[in-house]
Design a protein around this motif. Structure first.
Motif, PDB file in Angstrom:
ATOM      1  N   SER A 147       0.843  -1.196   0.000  1.00 48.12           N
ATOM      2  CA  SER A 147       0.000   0.000   0.000  1.00 48.12           C
ATOM      3  C   SER A 147       0.872   1.237   0.000  1.00 48.12           C
ATOM      4  N   ASP A 148       0.357   2.322  -0.583  1.00 44.31           N
ATOM      5  CA  ASP A 148       0.992   3.623  -0.403  1.00 44.31           C
ATOM      6  C   ASP A 148       0.848   4.048   1.057  1.00 44.31           C
ATOM      7  N   ILE A 149       1.831   4.763   1.570  1.00 39.73           N
ATOM      8  CA  ILE A 149       1.782   5.261   2.935  1.00 39.73           C
ATOM      9  C   ILE A 149       2.137   6.749   2.937  1.00 39.73           C
ATOM     10  N   THR A 150       1.711   7.425   3.968  1.00 36.64           N
ATOM     11  CA  THR A 150       1.985   8.854   4.102  1.00 36.64           C
ATOM     12  C   THR A 150       3.102   9.054   5.108  1.00 36.64           C
ATOM     13  N   VAL A 151       4.137   9.782   4.698  1.00 32.11           N
ATOM     14  CA  VAL A 151       5.268  10.105   5.574  1.00 32.11           C
ATOM     15  C   VAL A 151       5.446  11.613   5.570  1.00 32.11           C
ATOM     16  N   MET A 152       5.284  12.238   6.724  1.00 32.91           N
ATOM     17  CA  MET A 152       5.389  13.684   6.838  1.00 32.91           C
ATOM     18  C   MET A 152       6.784  14.092   7.312  1.00 32.91           C
ATOM     19  N   GLN A 153       7.159  15.320   6.998  1.00 31.48           N
ATOM     20  CA  GLN A 153       8.452  15.859   7.409  1.00 31.48           C
ATOM     21  C   GLN A 153       8.413  16.216   8.886  1.00 31.48           C
ATOM     22  N   ASN A 154       9.365  15.708   9.653  1.00 31.62           N
ATOM     23  CA  ASN A 154       9.469  16.084  11.055  1.00 31.62           C
ATOM     24  C   ASN A 154       9.880  17.549  11.170  1.00 31.62           C
ATOM     25  N   GLU A 155       9.376  18.230  12.196  1.00 36.25           N
ATOM     26  CA  GLU A 155       9.700  19.650  12.359  1.00 36.25           C
ATOM     27  C   GLU A 155      11.187  19.860  12.618  1.00 36.25           C
ATOM     28  N   ASP A 156      11.817  18.948  13.334  1.00 46.34           N
ATOM     29  CA  ASP A 156      13.250  19.043  13.619  1.00 46.34           C
ATOM     30  C   ASP A 156      14.013  18.038  12.766  1.00 46.34           C
ATOM     31  N   GLN A 157      15.274  18.336  12.525  1.00 46.51           N
ATOM     32  CA  GLN A 157      16.111  17.417  11.750  1.00 46.51           C
ATOM     33  C   GLN A 157      16.562  16.282  12.677  1.00 46.51           C
ATOM     34  N   ASN A 158      15.863  15.167  12.603  1.00 49.15           N
ATOM     35  CA  ASN A 158      16.217  14.010  13.432  1.00 49.15           C
ATOM     36  C   ASN A 158      16.884  12.902  12.631  1.00 49.15           C
ATOM     37  N   VAL A 159      17.174  13.182  11.348  1.00 52.20           N
ATOM     38  CA  VAL A 159      17.877  12.236  10.501  1.00 52.20           C
ATOM     39  C   VAL A 159      18.703  13.030   9.494  1.00 52.20           C
ATOM     40  N   SER A 160      19.886  12.508   9.145  1.00 53.99           N
ATOM     41  CA  SER A 160      20.758  13.174   8.187  1.00 53.99           C
ATOM     42  C   SER A 160      21.306  12.147   7.199  1.00 53.99           C
ATOM     43  N   SER A 161      21.224  12.463   5.916  1.00 55.36           N
ATOM     44  CA  SER A 161      21.756  11.609   4.867  1.00 55.36           C
ATOM     45  C   SER A 161      22.849  12.375   4.138  1.00 55.36           C
ATOM     46  N   PHE A 162      24.022  11.746   3.954  1.00 50.21           N
ATOM     47  CA  PHE A 162      25.163  12.485   3.406  1.00 50.21           C
ATOM     48  C   PHE A 162      26.187  11.523   2.810  1.00 50.21           C
ATOM     49  N   VAL A 163      27.088  12.092   2.019  1.00 49.41           N
ATOM     50  CA  VAL A 163      28.226  11.360   1.477  1.00 49.41           C
ATOM     51  C   VAL A 163      29.444  11.695   2.315  1.00 49.41           C
ATOM     52  N   GLY A 164      30.100  10.649   2.852  1.00 51.22           N
ATOM     53  CA  GLY A 164      31.276  10.853   3.683  1.00 51.22           C
ATOM     54  C   GLY A 164      32.531  11.080   2.852  1.00 51.22           C
ATOM     55  N   SER A 165      33.608  11.390   3.556  1.00 51.14           N
ATOM     56  CA  SER A 165      34.884  11.626   2.872  1.00 51.14           C
ATOM     57  C   SER A 165      35.416  10.371   2.191  1.00 51.14           C
ATOM     58  N   ASP A 166      34.844   9.195   2.531  1.00 55.82           N
ATOM     59  CA  ASP A 166      35.224   7.937   1.873  1.00 55.82           C
ATOM     60  C   ASP A 166      34.345   7.644   0.661  1.00 55.82           C
ATOM     61  N   ASP A 167      33.526   8.645   0.243  1.00 61.69           N
ATOM     62  CA  ASP A 167      32.643   8.542  -0.915  1.00 61.69           C
ATOM     63  C   ASP A 167      31.509   7.529  -0.734  1.00 61.69           C
ATOM     64  N   LYS A 168      31.239   7.150   0.495  1.00 61.27           N
ATOM     65  CA  LYS A 168      30.099   6.288   0.791  1.00 61.27           C
ATOM     66  C   LYS A 168      28.959   7.141   1.338  1.00 61.27           C
ATOM     67  N   ARG A 169      27.728   6.734   1.050  1.00 63.89           N
ATOM     68  CA  ARG A 169      26.573   7.467   1.556  1.00 63.89           C
ATOM     69  C   ARG A 169      26.107   6.847   2.871  1.00 63.89           C
ATOM     70  N   TYR A 170      25.871   7.717   3.853  1.00 64.11           N
ATOM     71  CA  TYR A 170      25.455   7.277   5.183  1.00 64.11           C
ATOM     72  C   TYR A 170      24.136   7.928   5.581  1.00 64.11           C
ATOM     73  N   VAL A 171      23.455   7.275   6.517  1.00 66.79           N
ATOM     74  CA  VAL A 171      22.274   7.834   7.168  1.00 66.79           C
ATOM     75  C   VAL A 171      22.504   7.759   8.669  1.00 66.79           C
ATOM     76  N   VAL A 172      22.349   8.893   9.341  1.00 66.08           N
ATOM     77  CA  VAL A 172      22.445   8.950  10.807  1.00 66.08           C
ATOM     78  C   VAL A 172      21.097   9.417  11.340  1.00 66.08           C
ATOM     79  N   ALA A 173      20.530   8.657  12.271  1.00 75.47           N
ATOM     80  CA  ALA A 173      19.189   8.960  12.764  1.00 75.47           C
ATOM     81  C   ALA A 173      19.149   8.899  14.285  1.00 75.47           C
TER      82      ALA A 173
END
Length: 283
Positions: A147-173
């Motif tokens: 099923s489709d689901i609804t995901v809303m944006q949290n008011e605060d940044q509680n998760v971060s997605s980025f590319v590290g200096s090793d060229d790998k993509r990470y998620v920190v939550a």
């Protein structure tokens, strides 16, 4: 028969009848295994209804602890023995991707409730774009519901997605605290690597430095904080976070690999008031 013999006989008869009626009418209390939770959504197929619950009744970006029940559509009974996996997918204009998650497993002390988590790292402003497929097995028979689901944006940044200096993509939550207090809090973060568009395994044996600041109060910090270290029992990173007052806090972070190399983030100084890797907390 004399009266003194009749009265005890009547008393015994009445007492026995009362006990018999009490035993007959005794009801076993029905336990609500999702008490305190709110239903987010249902997924259905021709055989079952999959119920999704959490504390808020909605999905938001960041860490979502989710309780699951499977109801038989014929009997209305809840399934007590199932093996469950799921796949959240976000449909972008030119591609699709998943996110970090842990499959539901039976919650200790409960018969019909399974618990897992999903970390949505992004959302469209109207909450659209995400779908969820639940695959499960009951008595060696495989089933699926999507099923489709609804995901809303949290008011605060509680998760971060980025590319590290090793060229790998990470998620920190941020996993905890969910209800911060003035004083000492246990800070718990999850760190995940994007292995591919559909796989985000937990990163082990890295570390994160922590520097909490209040930008609205001269960017002051707080005492007795500790850096985050990996805990193999839950694949998460734990630290002590001290919050000296209510308000808006920025948790400045640096992510380091097993050799101590900085993959993302900087020290907070007079010239650099915030790390490029941070999470937000307000209470």
């Amino acid at each position: 028969m004399k009266l003194k013999y009749i009265l005890p006989v009547l008393f015994i008869a009445l007492f026995t009848t009362a006990c018999s009626e009490d035993d007959t009418n005794f009801d076993t209390p029905i336990v609500n295994e999702v008490e305190g939770l709110n239903k987010v959504q249902e997924l259905t197929n021709s055989t079952h209804t999959i119920e999704l619950f959490n504390a808020s009744g909605r999905f938001y970006t960041g860490y979502n602890a989710i309780s699951v029940r499977i109801k038989d559509n014929t009997t209305n009974n809840y399934v007590e023995n199932a093996s469950i996996s799921w796949m959240p997918v976000m449909q972008m204009p030119t591609m699709q991707h998943s996110c970090p998650n842990a499959n539901p497993t039976k919650e200790p002390g409960k018969n019909t409730v399974y618990k897992g988590n999903i970390i949505y790292q992004m959302a469209f402003t109207d909450g659209t774009g995400w779908s969820l497929t639940v695959n499960y097995t009951i008595d060696n028979v495989d089933y699926s519901a999507t099923s489709d689901i609804t995901v809303m944006q949290n008011e605060d940044q509680n998760v971060s997605s980025f590319v590290g200096s090793d060229d790998k993509r990470y998620v920190v939550a941020m996993v905890a605290p969910t209800n911060p207090i003035i004083g000492n809090n246990e800070l718990v973060l999850g760190v995940y690597e994007m292995e591919n568009m559909m796989s985000f395994p937990a990163v082990q044996n890295y570390s994160l430095s922590l520097d909490p600041r209040m930008p609205g109060m001269g960017n002051h910090s707080s005492p007795n904080n500790t850096n985050l270290t990996y805990n193999s029992s839950d694949n998460l990173y734990h630290a002590n976070l001290t919050l000296t007052m209510t308000g808006y806090w920025v948790l400045n972070l640096k992510l380091m690999d097993g050799q101590g190399e900085i993959l993302k983030g900087e020290n907070v100084t007079e010239d650099n008031i915030q790390s490029s890797l941070y999470l937000e907390l307000e209470f």
